[in-house]
Design a protein around this motif. Structure first.
Motif, PDB file in Angstrom:
ATOM      1  N   LEU A  21       0.857  -1.178   0.000  1.00  0.00           N
ATOM      2  CA  LEU A  21       0.000   0.000   0.000  1.00  0.00           C
ATOM      3  C   LEU A  21       0.890   1.224   0.000  1.00  0.00           C
ATOM      4  N   GLU A  22       0.547   2.219  -0.808  1.00  0.00           N
ATOM      5  CA  GLU A  22       1.346   3.437  -0.884  1.00  0.00           C
ATOM      6  C   GLU A  22       0.454   4.656  -0.687  1.00  0.00           C
ATOM      7  N   MET A  23       0.992   5.630   0.043  1.00  0.00           N
ATOM      8  CA  MET A  23       0.306   6.910   0.231  1.00  0.00           C
ATOM      9  C   MET A  23       1.366   7.976   0.442  1.00  0.00           C
ATOM     10  N   THR A  24       0.996   9.208   0.226  1.00  0.00           N
ATOM     11  CA  THR A  24       1.971  10.272   0.456  1.00  0.00           C
ATOM     12  C   THR A  24       2.220  10.406   1.955  1.00  0.00           C
ATOM     13  N   ALA A  25       3.419  10.780   2.301  1.00  0.00           N
ATOM     14  CA  ALA A  25       3.752  10.994   3.711  1.00  0.00           C
ATOM     15  C   ALA A  25       2.894  12.117   4.286  1.00  0.00           C
ATOM     16  N   ASP A  26       2.574  13.115   3.472  1.00  0.00           N
ATOM     17  CA  ASP A  26       1.735  14.219   3.931  1.00  0.00           C
ATOM     18  C   ASP A  26       0.361  13.714   4.375  1.00  0.00           C
ATOM     19  N   ASP A  27      -0.288  12.869   3.555  1.00  0.00           N
ATOM     20  CA  ASP A  27      -1.584  12.302   3.935  1.00  0.00           C
ATOM     21  C   ASP A  27      -1.465  11.458   5.195  1.00  0.00           C
ATOM     22  N   ALA A  34       3.674  11.444  11.889  1.00  0.00           N
ATOM     23  CA  ALA A  34       5.028  10.896  11.687  1.00  0.00           C
ATOM     24  C   ALA A  34       5.392   9.758  12.648  1.00  0.00           C
ATOM     25  N   GLU A  35       4.408   9.023  13.098  1.00  0.00           N
ATOM     26  CA  GLU A  35       4.655   7.835  13.925  1.00  0.00           C
ATOM     27  C   GLU A  35       4.503   6.607  13.031  1.00  0.00           C
ATOM     28  N   TYR A  36       5.581   5.864  12.864  1.00  0.00           N
ATOM     29  CA  TYR A  36       5.594   4.707  11.971  1.00  0.00           C
ATOM     30  C   TYR A  36       5.855   3.454  12.785  1.00  0.00           C
ATOM     31  N   ARG A  62       4.914  -4.729   7.479  1.00  0.00           N
ATOM     32  CA  ARG A  62       6.030  -3.804   7.701  1.00  0.00           C
ATOM     33  C   ARG A  62       5.670  -2.444   7.144  1.00  0.00           C
ATOM     34  N   ILE A  63       6.245  -1.401   7.699  1.00  0.00           N
ATOM     35  CA  ILE A  63       5.985  -0.041   7.224  1.00  0.00           C
ATOM     36  C   ILE A  63       7.313   0.665   6.986  1.00  0.00           C
ATOM     37  N   LYS A  64       7.341   1.484   5.949  1.00  0.00           N
ATOM     38  CA  LYS A  64       8.564   2.213   5.629  1.00  0.00           C
ATOM     39  C   LYS A  64       8.202   3.596   5.109  1.00  0.00           C
ATOM     40  N   HIS A  65       8.873   4.609   5.646  1.00  0.00           N
ATOM     41  CA  HIS A  65       8.767   5.970   5.113  1.00  0.00           C
ATOM     42  C   HIS A  65       9.963   6.186   4.218  1.00  0.00           C
ATOM     43  N   ASP A  66       9.720   6.328   2.932  1.00  0.00           N
ATOM     44  CA  ASP A  66      10.790   6.557   1.966  1.00  0.00           C
ATOM     45  C   ASP A  66      11.014   8.057   1.859  1.00  0.00           C
ATOM     46  N   LEU A  67      12.105   8.516   2.429  1.00  0.00           N
ATOM     47  CA  LEU A  67      12.400   9.949   2.463  1.00  0.00           C
ATOM     48  C   LEU A  67      12.686  10.514   1.077  1.00  0.00           C
ATOM     49  N   GLU A  68      13.234   9.693   0.197  1.00  0.00           N
ATOM     50  CA  GLU A  68      13.607  10.175  -1.126  1.00  0.00           C
ATOM     51  C   GLU A  68      12.397  10.640  -1.934  1.00  0.00           C
ATOM     52  N   ASP A  70       9.225  10.731  -0.442  1.00  0.00           N
ATOM     53  CA  ASP A  70       8.263  11.170   0.573  1.00  0.00           C
ATOM     54  C   ASP A  70       6.949  10.385   0.511  1.00  0.00           C
ATOM     55  N   MET A  71       7.098   9.064   0.397  1.00  0.00           N
ATOM     56  CA  MET A  71       5.955   8.155   0.373  1.00  0.00           C
ATOM     57  C   MET A  71       6.042   7.212   1.571  1.00  0.00           C
ATOM     58  N   VAL A  72       4.890   6.779   2.033  1.00  0.00           N
ATOM     59  CA  VAL A  72       4.808   5.760   3.069  1.00  0.00           C
ATOM     60  C   VAL A  72       4.317   4.485   2.389  1.00  0.00           C
ATOM     61  N   ARG A  73       5.023   3.392   2.634  1.00  0.00           N
ATOM     62  CA  ARG A  73       4.650   2.109   2.049  1.00  0.00           C
ATOM     63  C   ARG A  73       4.441   1.088   3.165  1.00  0.00           C
ATOM     64  N   ILE A  74       3.360   0.353   3.026  1.00  0.00           N
ATOM     65  CA  ILE A  74       3.057  -0.727   3.964  1.00  0.00           C
ATOM     66  C   ILE A  74       3.119  -2.024   3.168  1.00  0.00           C
ATOM     67  N   TYR A  75       3.960  -2.933   3.629  1.00  0.00           N
ATOM     68  CA  TYR A  75       4.175  -4.212   2.969  1.00  0.00           C
ATOM     69  C   TYR A  75       3.521  -5.300   3.808  1.00  0.00           C
ATOM     70  N   ALA A  76       2.869  -6.255   3.139  1.00  0.00           N
ATOM     71  CA  ALA A  76       2.255  -7.367   3.869  1.00  0.00           C
ATOM     72  C   ALA A  76       2.060  -8.548   2.939  1.00  0.00           C
ATOM     73  N   ASN A  77       2.061  -9.724   3.528  1.00  0.00           N
ATOM     74  CA  ASN A  77       1.637 -10.925   2.816  1.00  0.00           C
ATOM     75  C   ASN A  77       0.158 -11.106   3.118  1.00  0.00           C
ATOM     76  N   ILE A  78      -0.609 -11.458   2.096  1.00  0.00           N
ATOM     77  CA  ILE A  78      -2.044 -11.665   2.265  1.00  0.00           C
ATOM     78  C   ILE A  78      -2.318 -13.149   2.056  1.00  0.00           C
ATOM     79  N   SER A  79      -2.864 -13.786   3.089  1.00  0.00           N
ATOM     80  CA  SER A  79      -3.122 -15.222   3.060  1.00  0.00           C
ATOM     81  C   SER A  79      -4.596 -15.477   2.800  1.00  0.00           C
TER      82      SER A  79
END
Length: 91
Positions: A21-27, A34-36, A62-68, A70-79
């Motif tokens: 899942l991807e969203m802007t860091a601003d949203d 800014a709590e990840y 897992r969650i990652k804020h990509d500073l380059e 400025d996107m927030v990405r949430i990674y997951a396996n879906i079973s």
């Protein structure tokens, strides 16, 4: 918590559905200031699955804020295998 500008990418590798899942860091920061952490990431992905009517269960979240970019990405396996209808509880 509602994100209208969330995008999702999925791939299947060796029978495992991987979702990003991807969203802007601003949203994201308008809601989470800014709590990840994995608890927030779990809340977001489970809410996303509910909105889609998706009975998958998210694991390895897992969650990652990509500073380059400025996107927030949430990674997951879906079973899906062996799942009963998923009932999510809201906190």
């Amino acid at each position: 918590m509602l994100f209208n500008n969330i995008s999702e990418r999925r791939v299947v590798k060796d029978g495992v559905h991987e979702s990003v899942l991807e969203m802007t860091a601003d949203d994201y920061n308008k809601v989470y200031n800014a709590e990840y952490n994995e608890e927030i990431a779990s809340e977001i992905i489970n809410h996303h699955l509910i909105r889609r009517g998706d009975d998958g269960r998210a694991t390895n979240i897992r969650i990652k804020h990509d500073l380059e970019d400025d996107m927030v990405r949430i990674y997951a396996n879906i079973s899906y295998l062996g799942n009963e209808h998923t009932t999510y509880s809201r906190h």
